[in-house]
Design a protein around this motif. Structure first.
Motif, PDB file in Angstrom:
ATOM      1  N   ALA B 231       0.815  -1.215   0.000  1.00  0.00           N
ATOM      2  CA  ALA B 231       0.000   0.000   0.000  1.00  0.00           C
ATOM      3  C   ALA B 231       0.848   1.265   0.000  1.00  0.00           C
ATOM      4  O   ALA B 231       0.380   2.336  -0.377  1.00  0.00           O
ATOM      5  N   GLY B 232       2.094   1.169   0.447  1.00  0.00           N
ATOM      6  CA  GLY B 232       2.980   2.333   0.436  1.00  0.00           C
ATOM      7  C   GLY B 232       2.560   3.399   1.433  1.00  0.00           C
ATOM      8  O   GLY B 232       2.088   3.079   2.528  1.00  0.00           O
ATOM      9  N   LEU B 236      -4.142   6.446   7.272  1.00  0.00           N
ATOM     10  CA  LEU B 236      -4.622   5.331   8.093  1.00  0.00           C
ATOM     11  C   LEU B 236      -6.032   4.875   7.731  1.00  0.00           C
ATOM     12  O   LEU B 236      -6.374   3.715   7.933  1.00  0.00           O
ATOM     13  N   SER B 237      -6.853   5.778   7.177  1.00  0.00           N
ATOM     14  CA  SER B 237      -8.187   5.341   6.735  1.00  0.00           C
ATOM     15  C   SER B 237      -8.044   4.328   5.615  1.00  0.00           C
ATOM     16  O   SER B 237      -8.712   3.283   5.602  1.00  0.00           O
ATOM     17  N   GLN B 238      -7.151   4.632   4.689  1.00  0.00           N
ATOM     18  CA  GLN B 238      -6.928   3.701   3.578  1.00  0.00           C
ATOM     19  C   GLN B 238      -6.309   2.394   4.073  1.00  0.00           C
ATOM     20  O   GLN B 238      -6.661   1.319   3.621  1.00  0.00           O
ATOM     21  N   LYS B 245     -10.073  -5.602   3.851  1.00  0.00           N
ATOM     22  CA  LYS B 245     -10.232  -6.415   2.644  1.00  0.00           C
ATOM     23  C   LYS B 245      -9.411  -7.695   2.740  1.00  0.00           C
ATOM     24  O   LYS B 245      -9.876  -8.768   2.359  1.00  0.00           O
ATOM     25  N   THR B 246      -8.203  -7.562   3.264  1.00  0.00           N
ATOM     26  CA  THR B 246      -7.347  -8.739   3.391  1.00  0.00           C
ATOM     27  C   THR B 246      -7.948  -9.725   4.396  1.00  0.00           C
ATOM     28  O   THR B 246      -7.994 -10.929   4.154  1.00  0.00           O
ATOM     29  N   ALA B 247      -8.414  -9.193   5.524  1.00  0.00           N
ATOM     30  CA  ALA B 247      -9.011 -10.059   6.545  1.00  0.00           C
ATOM     31  C   ALA B 247     -10.234 -10.775   5.980  1.00  0.00           C
ATOM     32  O   ALA B 247     -10.490 -11.945   6.286  1.00  0.00           O
ATOM     33  N   ILE B 289       3.776  -6.587  11.353  1.00  0.00           N
ATOM     34  CA  ILE B 289       2.671  -5.805  10.762  1.00  0.00           C
ATOM     35  C   ILE B 289       2.694  -4.406  11.364  1.00  0.00           C
ATOM     36  O   ILE B 289       2.617  -3.396  10.657  1.00  0.00           O
ATOM     37  N   LEU B 290       2.808  -4.364  12.703  1.00  0.00           N
ATOM     38  CA  LEU B 290       2.798  -3.058  13.384  1.00  0.00           C
ATOM     39  C   LEU B 290       3.972  -2.210  12.898  1.00  0.00           C
ATOM     40  O   LEU B 290       3.845  -1.004  12.698  1.00  0.00           O
ATOM     41  N   GLU B 291       5.110  -2.868  12.700  1.00  0.00           N
ATOM     42  CA  GLU B 291       6.288  -2.134  12.215  1.00  0.00           C
ATOM     43  C   GLU B 291       6.063  -1.657  10.777  1.00  0.00           C
ATOM     44  O   GLU B 291       6.445  -0.546  10.416  1.00  0.00           O
ATOM     45  N   ASN B 292       5.410  -2.504   9.990  1.00  0.00           N
ATOM     46  CA  ASN B 292       5.094  -2.103   8.617  1.00  0.00           C
ATOM     47  C   ASN B 292       4.128  -0.929   8.583  1.00  0.00           C
ATOM     48  O   ASN B 292       4.070  -0.173   7.622  1.00  0.00           O
ATOM     49  N   MET B 293       3.327  -0.800   9.641  1.00  0.00           N
ATOM     50  CA  MET B 293       2.395   0.330   9.701  1.00  0.00           C
ATOM     51  C   MET B 293       3.142   1.630   9.982  1.00  0.00           C
ATOM     52  O   MET B 293       2.585   2.714   9.836  1.00  0.00           O
TER      53      MET B 293
END
Lengths: 89, 452
Positions: B231-232, B236-238, B245-247, B289-293
């Protein structure tokens, strides 16, 4: 009942022929094929009707996967329902 | 024909991003196994489990082949054993644990859950006997998982039970000291325990459940993590939308597998547990995941917010994908089972206090955390009391699964192996809560108006 057969790996002579022969022998009717070669990598997705399959589906999965291993290809055969449920509401 | 991009996405999720079905768990009621005769009780239990779950592993493997998706674990959960022990004493409970272990061996499953007691308001004789048998039962069996529910929002917190569990965890650690105190990895202390959880070690077959049921737990931290990377630099809304969608996609697979398993086994479908369950494998981590955020390291300030958003988005996406949702449903943060969490604890970024805060906004609780072997019973009870209060006050499930690794001190590493992973021993606050814990009694149920 339909299955998706995906084949990826290094391009070589006779990949489609090999996979199609197995399908024909085991009673899977090929309905559609999309195929592309990106640089030297081969990728094919095949849709096959498996309702007339002569052997159990799990055996068919194994045979294709073993054939793939012998040709240095990755072949995955999956029931189409997993794609339908995941991508269509 | 199905869209090629969709096909490739699914195959990529499975092959590159570790998408799998974490567990198919068959819940089996043992309520009709009660008998005053010990021998008959044990035979009834063994026969019922092995008969009902006879085809569980085989069916799981068939479905795995059909859809080309790994189903990592096939497991069984049973009625909380304290409910079926009747007048039998502690020694019989140990034998019941051995019987469950034997049944698990026969079935070829890796864990069986339900060596459990529900004591949120107080003890029955049988729950006392069961809890007294836990250390020995967990030390002489390999596959039996135990849990004790010590609190609920309706009943409050049973502090006598929390004190007792501090002692029980210490004893279990001692009896399994030759194996990094692994017995404690199979013992969970809960608040507001769910009755239909398919995940171990806290799974049991609740009292409102049917005779037999199929529950499925999905996984897929790797898939969510990759979607976020792709997603780059979106806002945060996006990002929440992408996670939803993934879930949704992950859960749809869970629903497909669950309904097929239920149909093939001739057992009702129970629930899908919408979980992000990590493993110690690279690329299968919730911390990453959190780090990717956008966090430098899990445990940084902002971690709780990121986790709250992740957890909420997973639920929102998953709920629509499944006809029945239940269990623990949310992101799991077990330290030893998550490669990113292990790294964050090892480099000092993630502390037990931060983990505790994180549990206020995600599923489960302080999970698979190795603590120094010389931690006192009172401190363990203090950890439990804190975590349990978060669950009780917030009307959510929380749990504690800590391992006081015998002979190990802060900074050492403990190896459990397999899915249980490995963990650095975390730093604790050793000031004593002894007097508070030893007061015993019950903390009254919280008020749910005047919310602040």
């Amino acid at each position: 009942m339909k299955a998706i057969i995906s084949v990826t790996g290094k391009d070589n002579v006779g990949i489609i022929a090999g996979v199609s022969t197995i399908c024909a022998e085991k009673g899977a009717n090929i309905l559609d094929i999309t195929q592309s070669v990106l640089s030297e990598y081969f990728a094919m997705i095949m849709l096959a009707d498996i309702s007339e399959l002569k052997i159990p589906f799990s055996e068919f999965v194994d045979i294709l996967s073993e054939y793939g291993n012998s040709k240095n290809l990755q072949i995955q055969t999956m029931h189409e329902d997993i794609f339908n449920t995941m991508h269509h509401i | 024909m199905i869209n090629t991009a969709d096909i490739l996405e699914t195959i990529n999720m499975i092959r590159q991003e570790n998408l799998d079905i974490r567990t198919i768990t068959m819940g089996i009621s043992l309520l009709d196994c009660c008998s005053e005769d010990e021998g008959r009780l044990l035979t009834n239990i063994y026969d019922k489990i092995t008969k009902n779950a006879e085809n569980l592993v085989k069916t799981g493997e068939e479905i795995e082949k059909k859809y080309g998706i790994p189903i990592v674990n096939k497991r069984v959960s049973v009625t909380p054993v304290a409910l079926i022990g009747g007048k039998h004493g502690r020694d019989t409970y140990v034998k019941i644990a051995q019987t469950l272990d034997r049944a698990a061996d026969t079935l070829g499953i890796n864990f069986i859950g339900g060596f459990s007691a529900l004591v949120d308001k107080g003890f029955t004789k049988s729950s006392e006997n069961l809890i007294a048998s836990i250390p020995e039962a967990l030390s002489i069996t390999g596959k039996v998982c135990s849990s004790v529910n010590v609190a609920s929002t309706k009943a409050g917190i049973n502090m006598d039970a929390i004190r007792l569990m501090g002692k029980t965890i210490k004893e279990t650690a001692f009896l399994t000291k030759d194996n990094y105190s692994i017995g404690c990895a199979k013992l969970v202390v809960f608040a507001n325990v769910p009755q239909d959880n398919p995940f171990m070690a806290g799974a049991f077959h609740g009292i409102g459940e049917p005779e037999c049921v199929i529950n499925v737990g999905v996984s897929g931290p790797g898939v969510v993590s990759s979607a976020i990377s792709r997603a780059g630099d979106c806002d945060l809304s996006q990002l929440a939308d992408i996670i939803k969608k993934t879930a949704f996609k992950i859960t749809r697979v869970g629903q497909l597998v669950a309904s097929e398993a239920a149909e093939r086994l001739g057992v009702p479908f129970g629930i899908v547990d919408l979980s992000l369950a990590p493993t110690p494998a690279i690329g299968d981590s919730v911390a990453r995941i959190l780090e990717n955020m956008g966090l430098e390291c899990c445990g940084a300030h902002g971690t709780t917010a990121a986790l709250a958003m992740l957890n909420d988005a997973v639920k929102k996406g998953g709920v629509m994908a499944s006809s029945h949702v239940g269990g623990l449903s949310g992101a799991f943060i077990p330290v030893s089972e998550d490669e990113g969490m292990i790294a964050a604890v090892a480099n000092g970024s993630l502390s037990i206090e931060k983990l505790e805060a994180m549990t206020a906004v995600c599923s489960v609780g302080l999970d698979m955390i190795a603590i120094p072997g010389d931690t006192t019973e009172a401190v363990i009870s203090g950890i439990i009391a804190d975590e349990i209060s978060i669950g009780v006050a917030n009307t959510k499930t929380t749990a504690v699964r800590v391992i006081p690794a015998y002979g190990k001190k802060e900074g050492d590493t403990v190896e459990f192996g397999g899915l249980l992973g490995y963990a650095p021993v975390i730093k604790l606050n050793h000031n004593s809560p002894e007097k508070f814990i030893s007061r015993g009694g019950r903390i009254p149920a919280p008020i749910h108006s005047l919310k602040n």
